[in-house]
Design a protein around this motif. Structure first.
Motif, mmCIF file in Angstrom:
data_model
loop_
_atom_site.group_PDB
_atom_site.id
_atom_site.type_symbol
_atom_site.label_atom_id
_atom_site.label_comp_id
_atom_site.label_asym_id
_atom_site.label_seq_id
_atom_site.Cartn_x
_atom_site.Cartn_y
_atom_site.Cartn_z
ATOM 1 N N PRO A 161 -7.568 -2.103 9.796
ATOM 2 C CA PRO A 161 -6.149 -1.711 9.757
ATOM 3 C C PRO A 161 -5.257 -2.762 9.111
ATOM 4 C CG PRO A 161 -6.879 -2.073 12.021
ATOM 5 C CD PRO A 161 -8.103 -2.087 11.162
ATOM 6 N N VAL A 162 -5.540 -4.054 9.351
ATOM 7 C CA VAL A 162 -4.644 -5.072 8.797
ATOM 8 C C VAL A 162 -4.721 -5.068 7.278
ATOM 9 C CG1 VAL A 162 -4.218 -7.545 8.584
ATOM 10 C CG2 VAL A 162 -4.658 -6.569 10.821
ATOM 11 N N LEU A 163 -5.941 -5.226 6.763
ATOM 12 C CA LEU A 163 -6.080 -5.333 5.310
ATOM 13 C C LEU A 163 -5.869 -3.988 4.632
ATOM 14 C CD1 LEU A 163 -9.045 -7.836 5.005
ATOM 15 C CD2 LEU A 163 -6.601 -8.253 4.785
ATOM 16 N N GLY A 164 -6.493 -2.943 5.178
ATOM 17 C CA GLY A 164 -6.415 -1.637 4.534
ATOM 18 C C GLY A 164 -5.022 -1.044 4.651
ATOM 19 N N LEU A 165 -4.650 -0.750 5.889
ATOM 20 C CA LEU A 165 -3.374 -0.092 6.140
ATOM 21 C C LEU A 165 -2.214 -1.001 5.744
ATOM 22 C CD1 LEU A 165 -2.370 2.532 7.324
ATOM 23 C CD2 LEU A 165 -2.451 1.527 9.584
ATOM 24 N N GLY A 166 -2.247 -2.242 6.246
ATOM 25 C CA GLY A 166 -1.154 -3.178 5.963
ATOM 26 C C GLY A 166 -1.060 -3.486 4.477
ATOM 27 N N GLY A 167 -2.205 -3.760 3.864
ATOM 28 C CA GLY A 167 -2.215 -4.104 2.445
ATOM 29 C C GLY A 167 -1.670 -2.973 1.602
ATOM 30 N N LEU A 168 -2.154 -1.751 1.871
ATOM 31 C CA LEU A 168 -1.683 -0.606 1.094
ATOM 32 C C LEU A 168 -0.196 -0.373 1.313
ATOM 33 C CD1 LEU A 168 -4.635 1.920 1.479
ATOM 34 C CD2 LEU A 168 -3.809 0.875 -0.633
ATOM 35 N N GLN A 169 0.255 -0.558 2.575
ATOM 36 C CA GLN A 169 1.678 -0.324 2.865
ATOM 37 C C GLN A 169 2.539 -1.260 2.027
ATOM 38 O OE1 GLN A 169 3.907 -2.494 4.728
ATOM 39 N NE2 GLN A 169 5.604 -1.035 4.581
ATOM 40 N N VAL A 170 2.219 -2.563 2.047
ATOM 41 C CA VAL A 170 3.040 -3.528 1.317
ATOM 42 C C VAL A 170 2.982 -3.234 -0.184
ATOM 43 C CG1 VAL A 170 3.287 -5.959 0.708
ATOM 44 C CG2 VAL A 170 2.850 -5.310 3.083
ATOM 45 N N LEU A 171 1.768 -2.988 -0.677
ATOM 46 C CA LEU A 171 1.585 -2.759 -2.110
ATOM 47 C C LEU A 171 2.349 -1.515 -2.578
ATOM 48 C CD1 LEU A 171 -0.115 -4.054 -4.421
ATOM 49 C CD2 LEU A 171 -1.733 -2.175 -4.070
ATOM 50 N N LEU A 172 2.103 -0.378 -1.901
ATOM 51 C CA LEU A 172 2.706 0.880 -2.339
ATOM 52 C C LEU A 172 4.218 0.856 -2.180
ATOM 53 C CD1 LEU A 172 0.133 3.517 -1.024
ATOM 54 C CD2 LEU A 172 0.391 2.593 -3.324
ATOM 55 N N THR A 173 4.699 0.298 -1.037
ATOM 56 C CA THR A 173 6.145 0.267 -0.823
ATOM 57 C C THR A 173 6.818 -0.613 -1.872
ATOM 58 O OG1 THR A 173 5.646 0.406 1.523
ATOM 59 C CG2 THR A 173 7.921 -0.005 0.939
ATOM 60 N N ALA A 174 6.176 -1.773 -2.166
ATOM 61 C CA ALA A 174 6.750 -2.665 -3.175
ATOM 62 C C ALA A 174 6.829 -1.951 -4.519
ATOM 63 C CB ALA A 174 5.923 -3.942 -3.280
ATOM 64 N N VAL A 175 5.772 -1.237 -4.871
ATOM 65 C CA VAL A 175 5.747 -0.544 -6.167
ATOM 66 C C VAL A 175 6.794 0.566 -6.195
ATOM 67 C CG1 VAL A 175 4.374 0.978 -7.623
ATOM 68 C CG2 VAL A 175 3.361 -1.109 -6.699
ATOM 69 N N LEU A 176 6.848 1.365 -5.133
ATOM 70 C CA LEU A 176 7.768 2.506 -5.121
ATOM 71 C C LEU A 176 9.225 2.059 -5.106
ATOM 72 C CD1 LEU A 176 8.086 5.613 -4.990
ATOM 73 C CD2 LEU A 176 8.151 5.399 -2.512
ATOM 74 N N THR A 177 9.579 1.170 -4.157
ATOM 75 C CA THR A 177 10.985 0.753 -4.086
ATOM 76 C C THR A 177 11.345 -0.093 -5.302
ATOM 77 O OG1 THR A 177 10.310 -1.074 -2.669
ATOM 78 C CG2 THR A 177 11.204 0.853 -1.567
ATOM 79 N N GLY A 178 10.387 -0.904 -5.781
ATOM 80 C CA GLY A 178 10.627 -1.663 -7.009
ATOM 81 C C GLY A 178 10.871 -0.712 -8.183
ATOM 82 N N GLY A 179 10.082 0.355 -8.240
ATOM 83 C CA GLY A 179 10.239 1.354 -9.303
ATOM 84 C C GLY A 179 11.605 2.014 -9.220
ATOM 85 N N LEU A 180 12.040 2.322 -7.985
ATOM 86 C CA LEU A 180 13.366 2.921 -7.815
ATOM 87 C C LEU A 180 14.436 1.959 -8.304
ATOM 88 C CD1 LEU A 180 12.981 4.621 -4.309
ATOM 89 C CD2 LEU A 180 13.290 5.758 -6.508
#
Lengths: 628, 196
Positions: free
Chosen positions: A86-105
């Motif tokens: 959960p830490v690496l998978g869930l947490g890692g994906l959350q930070v990565l995807l959120t950074a990309v999406l909000t950064g893209g916005l």
């Protein structure tokens, strides 16, 4: 001391003292209380604090450093390993995807890619303080959603360190550097180029080595003095020194504190450090939140209410969306997924730290930082409301509330018995059990003793046994018995309360010193209470009788019978004690009870029963009657 | 319908596989009360009132114990000495136990053929049990032949399980009154009634 400093301290403390309890009472959580307090004393409302607010925020950042030290302390390698998916998978994906999406916005609004990326990374953070506090208050930490939430927050806490490392590379604006920044890095700058990486690596390696081989003996010596404030001072000194050292070589102080925390995570002083430093973290973070509240630029909000609110809504919706998709991917049930994704959809307190870092290092424009600070503060303020909406409106429609999952995946100790207190009394019990190959985990408050026992290969933890987290890491969830042999009845009662509340499956055996605390333990509902002197007193009584010429077996039987009688009388007295409390002072009560006990001892009715079978008297009489 | 009280006495049950299996077997039978004496009275302070009450509540009294030095472990003797009081269990006034049935359930290390006049123990089990027989007689109880598990030192796992299920059948037979007492009295061991 300068009077203005005192007045400032008064203002800050008074606002916190006033608003935090109110916010708590309203179910909004302490963080929101601090923020509100800051808004109140800030320029927007009362204007009690002005520009010095920024200096205070800088000082209060020490709270964040302490927080990272504590995060490191929690991160035992084994615990991290268990949570790796959960830490690496869930947490890692959350930070990565959120950074990309909000950064893209952010990119679509016309910001260059560097500040957009920085903004994305900052907005990916959620609020550890608000979310964990809320989940704990609602007793949801053990649910699937709670565990996954914790994992994501853990990853975010770690992710701050690489983010802090990456951010300076994204600088596009002129540096708005503070004077302190230059002063510290000057030392490193004076080194020749080839020496700088060596100094940096040397500092980190030195930190690990010192943490491992110097700090433990130092803490042991300090703990031996038995002066708690010196222990606390040592801990704070350590964190402060680390911060200075790290700044000197140009690394993040937070990173240094984190590494020091991990190094000490396996030491016996872990829990003591946690509980001693935690209030400072709390206070400094509180101060930090207040200064954030004071720094919110309300003019900006009033000027562009739609813009601010629009950004809040978009950011929270984007975060919740990504969290919900990930929750689905990691097989959370719908109700758990709602709790998970809505719980984490705010932007967290780390954002404030990262914003001030970003503006100091010329990564984000001041206007962007002002705007986004307001956005973050509002999104945090919304969190308790989001929880409320989820609880009252969304979950009831689902009708599938998952039961609290009692299974804990981080087992640290597996012994069936926990012994609290390894002094004169506890060590005999512990040795006896150990001699019979029964695994025991020992909790003790005496650092010398802990040291000795650890050397003998026993599982011993140093610390206050009545604390929930210490009991948990001692394996209370999987143990069967809790043996309490503490010297202080108050502490023992605290421990009983903690055990009954959090580990009701544990059978409790407790040592009592005198009748008064025996009654207290009985009132607490305990049945296995052992007065520490009664057995050896009776053994002495037996020997006295035997030396006077009584048959040894008779003395022995009399003693066992006396004990049974005494325990029965004790139970009766315990029952009437409460009525009597109202009429007698405790001293008079004790005399009165002793009188009652003595008079009941005189009556030898209770002495006769057992001997009938061995008493030929009645048989003799019958034989005489038959053959007169 | 009858009730059975098992007075079980083994000072080191943790070392006896056979007796652990026998105990397991008896726990699933209705109307059977297990009174584990060494567990109840580790210090030999027998609660006489409790024991007498239990005796009054049951029809069959089974003394279940290993054979130690041609008799029972010390606890059984302590129990008899204290519980079977004059004027209660025996004597002119002592009629509390009239008509109850008593028997021994025993495990012995030696094989059955050792307990013959020509065997190395020279006496039969029934001869060794004479004190129990007479105790029952004096208390106006009916003494029945014992249920014996011989040769426990060499028992294989399946044999132990066979004895355990025999014990269970015996208890079922007693509690459901399917035993012919007159016939039973003529047997050497009650085991003979169970060989099907």
């Amino acid at each position: 001391m300068n009077q203005t400093v005192l007045i400032q301290a008064m203002v800050y403390l008074a606002s916190g003292v006033l608003f935090v309890p109110i916010a708590k009472r309203l179910g909004l959580g302490s963080v929101l209380g601090y923020l509100l307090a800051g808004v109140m004393i800030g320029p927007a409302v009362l204007g009690l604090v002005g520009d010095e607010g920024h200096d205070i925020m800088h000082f209060a950042e020490f709270g964040v450093i302490i927080m990272l030290f504590l995060v490191g302390l929690e991160l035992e390698p084994e615990r991290l390993w268990k949570l790796r998916t959960p830490v690496l998978g869930l947490g890692g994906l959350q930070v990565l995807l959120t950074a990309v999406l909000t950064g893209g916005l952010a990119l679509t609004t016309g910001l260059p890619w560097q500040p957009s990326l920085a903004l994305g990374m900052i907005l990916a953070m959620s609020s550890t303080a608000i979310v964990l506090q809320t989940l704990n208050e609602k007793g949801l930490m053990q649910t699937a959603a709670g565990q996954n939430t914790f994992a994501v927050l853990l990853f975010q806490d770690i992710a701050v360190i690489p983010i802090l490392a990456i951010m300076p590379l994204l600088a596009t604006y002129p540096m708005a550097s503070g004077p302190d920044h230059n002063a510290h890095t000057a030392l490193l700058d004076s080194f020749p180029g080839w020496l700088r990486p060596v100094a940096v690596i040397g500092a980190v390696v030195g930190l690990v080595l010192i943490g491992r081989y110097v700090m433990r003996p130092v803490f042991r010596i300090i703990a031996r003095t038995g002066m708690r404030e010196v222990f606390i001072a040592t801990a704070l000194l350590m964190v402060a020194s680390i911060s200075v050292l790290m700044e000197m070589v140009g690394l993040s102080p937070a990173l240094g504190a984190f590494v020091a925390g991990v190094v000490l995570a396996n030491s016996e002083y872990k829990h003591e450090l946690e509980s001693d430093i935690d209030p400072f973290k709390g206070l400094l973070l509180g101060l930090f939140f207040i200064s954030v509240g004071a720094a919110i630029n309300f003019e900006l909000i009033v000027e562009n209410p739609l813009l601010v609110i629009g950004i809040v809504v978009v950011v929270m919706a984007a975060k919740a969306l990504i969290l919900a998709v990930l929750g689905k991917l990691f097989r959370l049930k719908t109700d758990q997924n709602l709790l998970f994704s809505l719980g984490l959809c705010q932007v967290g307190e780390f954002a404030f730290v990262l914003f001030s870092f970003a503006s100091q290092n010329g990564i984000l424009a001041k206007e962007t930082v002002d705007l986004m600070t307001a956005v973050v503060a509002i999104s945090m303020g919304m969190t308790p409301l989001v929880f409320l909406v989820n609880e009252k409106l969304l979950l009831p429609r689902l009708g599938t509330k998952e039961l609290v999952d009692k299974e804990q995946d981080t087992i640290e100790e597996n012994n069936p018995v926990i012994v609290a207190g390894f002094g004169r009394y506890g060590n005999i019990v512990g040795r006896f059990l150990r001699a019979n190959n029964i695994g025991t985990t020992v909790l003790d408050f005496d650092s010398d003793r802990v040291d000795t026992l650890r050397k003998l290969g026993m599982k011993v933890y140093y610390g206050d046994a009545s604390r929930y987290d210490l009991l948990k890491s001692a394996g209370a969830e999987h143990a069967k018995l809790m043996i309490i042999a503490l010297d202080s009845p108050e502490k023992a009662l605290d421990l009983v309360e903690t055990v009954k509340k959090h580990f009701p499956h544990l059978e409790i055996l407790v040592k009592a010193i005198d009748r008064d605390d025996t009654y207290d333990f009985m009132d607490a509902g305990l049945t296995h209470v052992y007065r520490e002197t009664v057995d050896s007193s009776l053994r002495m009584g037996v020997d006295a009788m035997t030396l006077l010429g009584f048959r040894a077996y008779q003395s022995q039987r009399a003693a066992r019978l006396f004990l049974k009688h005494d325990e029965k009388a004790l139970a009766e007295l315990a029952a009437v004690r409460h009525d009597r409390k109202q009429y007698f002072s405790s001293a008079r009560r004790r005399i009165r009870e002793l009188e009652e006990l003595l008079s009941s001892d005189e009556n030898d009715r209770w002495l006769k029963d057992i001997e009938d079978g061995w008493d030929p008297e009645s048989l003799r009489n019958e034989v005489k009657q038959m053959n007169p | 319908m009858s009730s059975v009280l098992i007075l079980f006495a083994h000072p080191a049950l943790e070392k006896s596989r056979t007796n652990r299996l026998l105990l397991e077997a008896c726990q699933s039978v209705d109307r059977v009360t297990l009174n584990d004496l060494y567990q109840e009275y580790p210090d030999f302070d027998i609660d006489v009132d409790r024991e007498q009450r239990l005796l009054l509540e049951h029809d069959y009294i089974l003394l279940h114990h290993p054979m130690y030095w041609y008799s029972s472990p010390a606890m059984v003797k302590q129990w008899e000495d204290l519980v079977l009081e004059h004027g209660w269990a025996y004597g002119r006034e002592g009629k509390a136990l009239v008509g109850k049935k008593m028997l021994n359930v025993m495990t012995t290390g030696g094989p059955r053929k050792a307990y013959e006049e020509v065997g190395y123990n020279r006496f039969t089990i029934r001869q060794f049990l004479a004190p129990f027989d007479q105790t029952a007689y004096l208390c106006n109880m009916i003494y029945l032949p014992p249920f014996v598990v011989h040769g426990t030192h060499r028992l294989s796992e399946p044999e132990m399980h066979r004895y355990a299920s025999q014990y269970k059948s015996l208890l079922t037979m007693l509690t459901t009154d399917q035993i012919d007492l007159e016939d039973a009295k003529t047997r050497r061991y009650l085991n003979e009634l169970l060989i099907d």
